[in-house]
Scaffold this active site. Structure first.
Site, PDB file in Angstrom:
ATOM      1  N   CYS A 332       0.832  -1.204   0.000  1.00  0.00           N
ATOM      2  CA  CYS A 332       0.000   0.000   0.000  1.00  0.00           C
ATOM      3  C   CYS A 332       0.871   1.259   0.000  1.00  0.00           C
ATOM      4  O   CYS A 332       1.525   1.540  -0.991  1.00  0.00           O
ATOM      5  CB  CYS A 332      -0.981  -0.041   1.162  1.00  0.00           C
ATOM      6  SG  CYS A 332      -2.417   1.041   0.939  1.00  0.00           S
ATOM      7  N   HIS A 440      -3.676  -5.700   1.109  1.00  0.00           N
ATOM      8  CA  HIS A 440      -3.491  -6.005   2.529  1.00  0.00           C
ATOM      9  C   HIS A 440      -3.978  -7.427   2.805  1.00  0.00           C
ATOM     10  O   HIS A 440      -4.854  -7.945   2.118  1.00  0.00           O
ATOM     11  CB  HIS A 440      -4.297  -5.043   3.397  1.00  0.00           C
ATOM     12  CG  HIS A 440      -3.803  -3.637   3.395  1.00  0.00           C
ATOM     13  ND1 HIS A 440      -2.657  -3.248   4.046  1.00  0.00           N
ATOM     14  CD2 HIS A 440      -4.311  -2.517   2.808  1.00  0.00           C
ATOM     15  CE1 HIS A 440      -2.481  -1.943   3.883  1.00  0.00           C
ATOM     16  NE2 HIS A 440      -3.465  -1.482   3.129  1.00  0.00           N
TER      17      HIS A 440
END
Length: 507
Positions: A332, A440
């Site tokens: 991310c 994630h």
């Protein structure tokens, strides 16, 4: 009528979230349809519900303990700090605005009606609700607009159990002081105390317990020992306290760079649970020297943390690790930092900034926030050391405000399958030793994690391990161990009696 109880604490990080999960597990084991609830959560660890809504990780793992899917109603307000004074406000799973603390404090009364409606809707579907407060109910400067501690208990008309952490010292002063600072009607809601994180012989506490019960008129329902139970933490307090600082040697050493605004460090719980892995959270550039894998995690302030990497010398240490041929992963915000350029005309106003230049990517920040659960497949063009992961199916979730594009010819790491489409995600460096992704929860996929670790073992001349840890079963065992310990050390029958005695119709 729904049974309900609320756990509040004498301070932050006293163990409320874990004990709420334990009660959810116990009630679930006892056959009650149970859900957790926290009206307002401030944390950088968040996750995504099946319908694409963002909520706190604590309520997600509490829902897992209760044997149900996470629902954004369990955490209607999520505050995600972006700086020391500013936070992103997420209402019912979607970004609403950003506010400073003073503005939000003034805004809170407008949220009461929505919070109550959400709570009532959960109460109409579940037989038991376990509520969690935030920080301490004795923050007298915040009392008039409270929506998460006694203000929430009043809305729900439910009893409160106070949790106190003996490990930090001064437990009896914390209990007495908290109760003394409550208003009489608030104090009347407190029906019991749990002393948490005790190390030693509980007989040594007996006289103190008798005295605090006599002084306050509130019974101590149990003394929970310090448990070696591997469950998620709500926020960065545990990182600051060194909970994740491991000194034992393992075959594989993984260094996660502890960014100032680190987000979703729960990504690495599954890694840390592996028998051959040591995960370290590091801020000292020299701590990368022995790492077999370096990870740049998610961040709530990508450009601010990128600046810190350079100012702290960590960026130079990452480059030195690259020169030593140490694999590097960005997730991310960490993925964004590894690219060549970041263009931000939304959050910081800093415009175009250079990244670390490891991956051939350019990131544009955007107003829209991507929040979705996804299934994905690893690419087939992975480097030789990671070849066993090629084509594996993984799952996870995306939470980001930005879009990252690769240069032509730069291979993706994953194919994401969402909304009936296949979308490329992530990037791999030319030398096959650095890669990044927005996904994630990647390490919760057992086969991928073992393939990655065996690739790292191969690079060190170690034999591969055949069996993969089944992380979902591992978490289930942790929930059951927690429930067993709570049944042993806490008077659960008295908690049931408190809940039944104080059943009241919602206003």
């Amino acid at each position: 009528m729904t049974l309900a109880v609320m756990l509040q604490g004498t301070a932050s990080d006293v163990g409320k979230s874990v004990l709420v999960a334990g009660l959810c597990r116990i009630f679930h084991q006892d056959g009650l349809r149970t859900a957790p609830f926290k009206s307002q959560n401030m944390a950088l660890n968040s996750g995504i519900t099946p319908d694409g809504k963002e909520m706190g990780r604590a309520q997600i793992f509490q829902a897992e303990a209760a044997g149900i899917a996470p629902d954004v109603r369990m955490n209607p307000i999520l505050l995600k700090p972006t700086s020391d004074r500013q936070a992103q406000v997420v209402l019912m799973g979607q970004v609403a605005t950003s506010m400073d603390a003073v503005s939000y404090h003034q805004y809170k009364p407008r949220l009461r009606e929505q919070i109550l409606a959400v709570y009532q809707s959960l109460a109409g579907e579940y037989e038991a609700l376990v509520l969690e407060g935030a920080g301490s109910p004795a923050e007298i400067n915040l009392r008039d607009r409270d929506i998460v501690n006694m203000g929430m208990a009043e809305m729900a008309q439910c009893p409160v159990i106070l949790v106190a952490d003996i490990d930090r010292g001064g437990v009896f002063a914390a209990i007495y002081g908290t109760l003394a600072l409550l208003q009489p009607q608030e104090r009347a809601r407190v029906k019991g105390v749990i002393i948490n994180k005790f190390r030693g012989d509980v007989a040594l506490l007996r006289s103190g317990i008798e005295q605090i019960e006599a002084l306050t008129g509130v019974p101590v329902l149990g003394v929970m020992p310090w448990l070696d139970v591997d469950l998620e933490d709500e926020d960065g307090v545990a990182l600051q306290a060194g909970k994740y600082h491991r000194t034992d040697r393992r075959d594989i050493d993984i260094a996660v760079v502890h960014l100032p605004h680190i987000a979703n460090f729960t990504d690495f719980n599954a890694l840390a649970a592996q028998p051959d892995v040591r995960v370290r959270y590091v801020r000292d550039p020299q701590a990368l020297a022995d790492a077999d894998l370096v990870i740049l995690p998610g961040s709530k302030n990508t450009l601010g943390d990128l600046c810190w990497l350079r100012e702290s010398g960590m960026a130079h240490a990452v480059e030195q690790a690259r020169q030593r041929k140490v694999p590097l992963l960005g997730i991310c915000g960490g993925y964004q930092m590894l690219g060549e350029t970041i263009i931000d005309e939304v959050e910081s106003g800093l415009g175009t900034q250079p990244g670390l230049g490891v991956l051939k990517t350019v990131t544009h920040f955007a107003q829209h926030k991507t929040t979705t659960q996804v299934q994905a497949t690893l690419g087939t063009n992975l480097p030789e050391w990671l070849a066993d992961a090629a084509g594996l199916h993984v799952s996870g979730y995306e939470i980001h405000m930005g879009e990252t594009r690769r240069e032509a010819g730069s291979p993706p790491l994953l194919q994401l399958h969402k909304a009936g489409q296949s979308v490329e995600d992530g990037a791999i460096s030319d030398d096959g030793l650095a890669f990044g992704t927005y996904l994630h929860g990647l390490f919760d996929s057992d086969a991928f994690t073992r393939a990655l670790l065996n690739g790292l073992r191969q690079r060190k001349g170690l034999a591969p391990l055949d069996s993969a840890l089944e992380y979902a079963r591992y978490k289930t065992r942790q929930f059951d161990r927690l429930a067993d310990a709570m049944r042993e050390h806490i008077a659960i029958d008295k908690i049931y009696a408190i809940m039944r005695q104080h059943q009241e119709p919602l206003c």
